[in-house]
Design a protein around this motif. Structure first.
Motif, PDB file in Angstrom:
ATOM      1  N   GLY A   1      16.717  -3.617   0.716  1.00  0.00           N
ATOM      2  CA  GLY A   1      18.067  -3.065   0.646  1.00  0.00           C
ATOM      3  C   GLY A   1      18.068  -1.597   0.245  1.00  0.00           C
ATOM      4  O   GLY A   1      17.035  -0.947   0.132  1.00  0.00           O
ATOM      5  N   GLU A   2      19.257  -1.077  -0.016  1.00  0.00           N
ATOM      6  CA  GLU A   2      19.441   0.353  -0.266  1.00  0.00           C
ATOM      7  C   GLU A   2      18.714   0.835  -1.522  1.00  0.00           C
ATOM      8  O   GLU A   2      18.256   1.970  -1.588  1.00  0.00           O
ATOM      9  CB  GLU A   2      20.934   0.667  -0.388  1.00  0.00           C
ATOM     10  N   LYS A   3      18.627   0.017  -2.561  1.00  0.00           N
ATOM     11  CA  LYS A   3      18.025   0.449  -3.819  1.00  0.00           C
ATOM     12  C   LYS A   3      16.520   0.233  -3.857  1.00  0.00           C
ATOM     13  O   LYS A   3      15.865   0.549  -4.844  1.00  0.00           O
ATOM     14  CB  LYS A   3      18.687  -0.294  -4.985  1.00  0.00           C
ATOM     15  N   ASP A   4      15.965  -0.320  -2.785  1.00  0.00           N
ATOM     16  CA  ASP A   4      14.528  -0.583  -2.744  1.00  0.00           C
ATOM     17  C   ASP A   4      13.770   0.706  -2.433  1.00  0.00           C
ATOM     18  O   ASP A   4      14.258   1.581  -1.718  1.00  0.00           O
ATOM     19  CB  ASP A   4      14.232  -1.635  -1.669  1.00  0.00           C
ATOM     20  N   PHE A   5      12.547   0.833  -2.973  1.00  0.00           N
ATOM     21  CA  PHE A   5      11.750   2.032  -2.763  1.00  0.00           C
ATOM     22  C   PHE A   5      11.142   2.094  -1.363  1.00  0.00           C
ATOM     23  O   PHE A   5      10.526   3.098  -1.009  1.00  0.00           O
ATOM     24  CB  PHE A   5      10.635   2.113  -3.816  1.00  0.00           C
ATOM     25  N   GLY A   6      11.289   1.025  -0.581  1.00  0.00           N
ATOM     26  CA  GLY A   6      10.751   1.029   0.772  1.00  0.00           C
ATOM     27  C   GLY A   6      11.353   2.109   1.639  1.00  0.00           C
ATOM     28  O   GLY A   6      10.676   2.702   2.485  1.00  0.00           O
ATOM     29  N   LYS A   7      12.647   2.402   1.430  1.00  0.00           N
ATOM     30  CA  LYS A   7      13.318   3.472   2.189  1.00  0.00           C
ATOM     31  C   LYS A   7      12.642   4.815   1.913  1.00  0.00           C
ATOM     32  O   LYS A   7      12.506   5.660   2.806  1.00  0.00           O
ATOM     33  CB  LYS A   7      14.786   3.515   1.793  1.00  0.00           C
ATOM     34  N   GLU A   8      12.185   5.015   0.688  1.00  0.00           N
ATOM     35  CA  GLU A   8      11.479   6.245   0.330  1.00  0.00           C
ATOM     36  C   GLU A   8      10.160   6.357   1.087  1.00  0.00           C
ATOM     37  O   GLU A   8       9.761   7.444   1.518  1.00  0.00           O
ATOM     38  CB  GLU A   8      11.223   6.272  -1.177  1.00  0.00           C
TER      39      GLU A   8
ATOM     40  N   ASP B   1       0.815  -1.216   0.000  1.00  0.00           N
ATOM     41  CA  ASP B   1       0.000   0.000   0.000  1.00  0.00           C
ATOM     42  C   ASP B   1       0.848   1.266   0.000  1.00  0.00           C
ATOM     43  O   ASP B   1       0.324   2.357  -0.255  1.00  0.00           O
ATOM     44  CB  ASP B   1      -0.920   0.011   1.221  1.00  0.00           C
ATOM     45  N   LEU B   2       2.140   1.144   0.290  1.00  0.00           N
ATOM     46  CA  LEU B   2       3.017   2.313   0.370  1.00  0.00           C
ATOM     47  C   LEU B   2       4.098   2.336  -0.703  1.00  0.00           C
ATOM     48  O   LEU B   2       4.468   3.403  -1.187  1.00  0.00           O
ATOM     49  CB  LEU B   2       3.697   2.375   1.745  1.00  0.00           C
ATOM     50  N   VAL B   3       4.620   1.170  -1.054  1.00  0.00           N
ATOM     51  CA  VAL B   3       5.773   1.097  -1.947  1.00  0.00           C
ATOM     52  C   VAL B   3       5.331   0.996  -3.402  1.00  0.00           C
ATOM     53  O   VAL B   3       4.543   0.118  -3.772  1.00  0.00           O
ATOM     54  CB  VAL B   3       6.671  -0.103  -1.577  1.00  0.00           C
ATOM     55  N   GLY B   4       5.850   1.920  -4.217  1.00  0.00           N
ATOM     56  CA  GLY B   4       5.511   1.944  -5.643  1.00  0.00           C
ATOM     57  C   GLY B   4       6.497   1.169  -6.490  1.00  0.00           C
ATOM     58  O   GLY B   4       7.377   0.474  -5.975  1.00  0.00           O
ATOM     59  N   GLU B   5       6.371   1.342  -7.805  1.00  0.00           N
ATOM     60  CA  GLU B   5       7.169   0.560  -8.737  1.00  0.00           C
ATOM     61  C   GLU B   5       8.227   1.380  -9.457  1.00  0.00           C
ATOM     62  O   GLU B   5       9.038   0.819 -10.198  1.00  0.00           O
ATOM     63  CB  GLU B   5       6.250  -0.103  -9.774  1.00  0.00           C
ATOM     64  N   TYR B   6       8.208   2.696  -9.285  1.00  0.00           N
ATOM     65  CA  TYR B   6       9.186   3.523  -9.976  1.00  0.00           C
ATOM     66  C   TYR B   6       9.488   4.752  -9.112  1.00  0.00           C
ATOM     67  O   TYR B   6       8.788   5.037  -8.135  1.00  0.00           O
ATOM     68  CB  TYR B   6       8.691   3.940 -11.354  1.00  0.00           C
ATOM     69  N   ILE B   7      10.516   5.483  -9.464  1.00  0.00           N
ATOM     70  CA  ILE B   7      10.952   6.646  -8.691  1.00  0.00           C
ATOM     71  C   ILE B   7       9.826   7.679  -8.595  1.00  0.00           C
ATOM     72  O   ILE B   7       9.228   8.053  -9.615  1.00  0.00           O
ATOM     73  CB  ILE B   7      12.208   7.285  -9.330  1.00  0.00           C
TER      74      ILE B   7
END
Length: 304
Positions: free
Chosen positions: A160-167, A123-129
């Motif tokens: 990890g670092e490149k995952d959009f979850g950090k965003e 519900d929070l993490v998308g697929e692109y920047i």
């Protein structure tokens, strides 16, 4: 309970301690002004264990009530942050607790709407920047005036670092800062994973003034949950089956360790026992009402 005073907030951390009884009630419980708390505590009577949660709910109510009295007495009162962090293994009552607290805050008019939104990583993490930040902001917007509950919140960082979850984490922190008293965010998850999760953003830990740990249920409490679950499905557990079921519960706890899902596992045991009872009763030509309701020891056979 340990209190850490910081400017404008009280940081409350619940730690394991001797059980505090709620049985010896003071005079306040007869006062009609506390009807909301009395109703909430009545709703919680059916909950097995969770003594520390019941204390937390009473303290949250008392704080809200006294803050209102301070306002009426013309004492300057800053709005308190009520974001919460729940830690505990699966099936320990975290989601149930979040719903109870949301209901209480709605009835106390702390929350404008008091609705409850349950969300997960997808519900929070998308697929692109840029997609993740927008999805997270939209979700918070829907939660305005209510409670946003995110279970297994640590999953936001699993890529990890490149995952959009950090965003998503960074956006949540920003939204909590911009809308401090407009919604309540409750994050929940396993203790170890949540401890790591809090290190991912330097401002994350300080945004949660209330932390509560949900301990695993004891074998006795799990048996009580089994009885309750059986009764909800119109079954009775044979008295002779009690030691067998208790041994079964203890065995599962030992075997699964931290993966043991507490209440969820117990409900699954009752469902399996009901299926075994059905097979057992098929061998009979007649079935009394007692037969149809009774779960026997053989229906809870131990794992080989």
């Amino acid at each position: 309970m340990k209190q850490i005073n910081q400017p404008g907030r009280i940081h409350v951390v619940f730690q394991p301690k001797e059980k505090t009884s709620l049985a010896a009630e003071p005079e306040w419980h007869r006062h009609p002004a506390h009807e909301v708390l009395l109703d909430i505590e009545k709703e919680m009577e059916h909950l097995i264990g969770l003594a520390d949660l019941k204390i937390l709910v009473r303290e949250l109510y008392a704080t809200a009530y006294i803050n209102q009295k301070r306002i009426e007495a013309d004492i300057q009162t800053k709005g308190q942050m009520l974001h919460m962090l729940f830690t505990g293994n699966p099936g320990t009552g975290k989601t149930t607790a979040a719903r109870i607290i949301a209901s209480m805050f709605k009835r106390l008019h702390i929350l404008e709407k008091g609705h409850f939104i349950e969300a997960e990583r997808a519900d929070l993490v998308g697929e692109y920047i840029g997609h993740t930040a927008q999805k997270t902001r939209d979700l918070v917007k829907k939660a305005m005036g209510g409670v946003l509950f995110i279970d297994e919140a640590y999953s936001l960082a699993r890529g990890g670092e490149k995952d959009f979850g950090k965003e998503a984490i960074d956006t949540l922190v920003k939204q909590m800062e911009d809308h401090q008293n407009d919604f309540i965010l409750i994050l929940a998850g396993y203790p170890r994973e949540m401890a790591h999760f809090l290190t991912l953003n330097p401002g994350l830990h300080s945004r949660f003034p209330i932390t509560h740990h949900f301990a695993d249920y004891t074998v006795d409490e799990l048996y009580q949950i089994a009885e309750q679950s059986a009764h909800e499905k119109w079954y009775d557990i044979d008295s002779a089956a009690k030691p067998i079921l208790m041994e079964k519960i203890a065995e599962e706890k030992r075997k699964q360790g931290f993966r043991f899902a507490n209440g969820r596992n117990i409900r699954t045991m009752i469902e399996k026992a009901a299926r075994k009872q059905a097979i057992r009763l098929m061998k009979q030509t007649t079935h009394s009402k007692k037969d149809l309701r009774l779960l026997k020891g053989e229906d809870f056979e131990l794992s080989k």
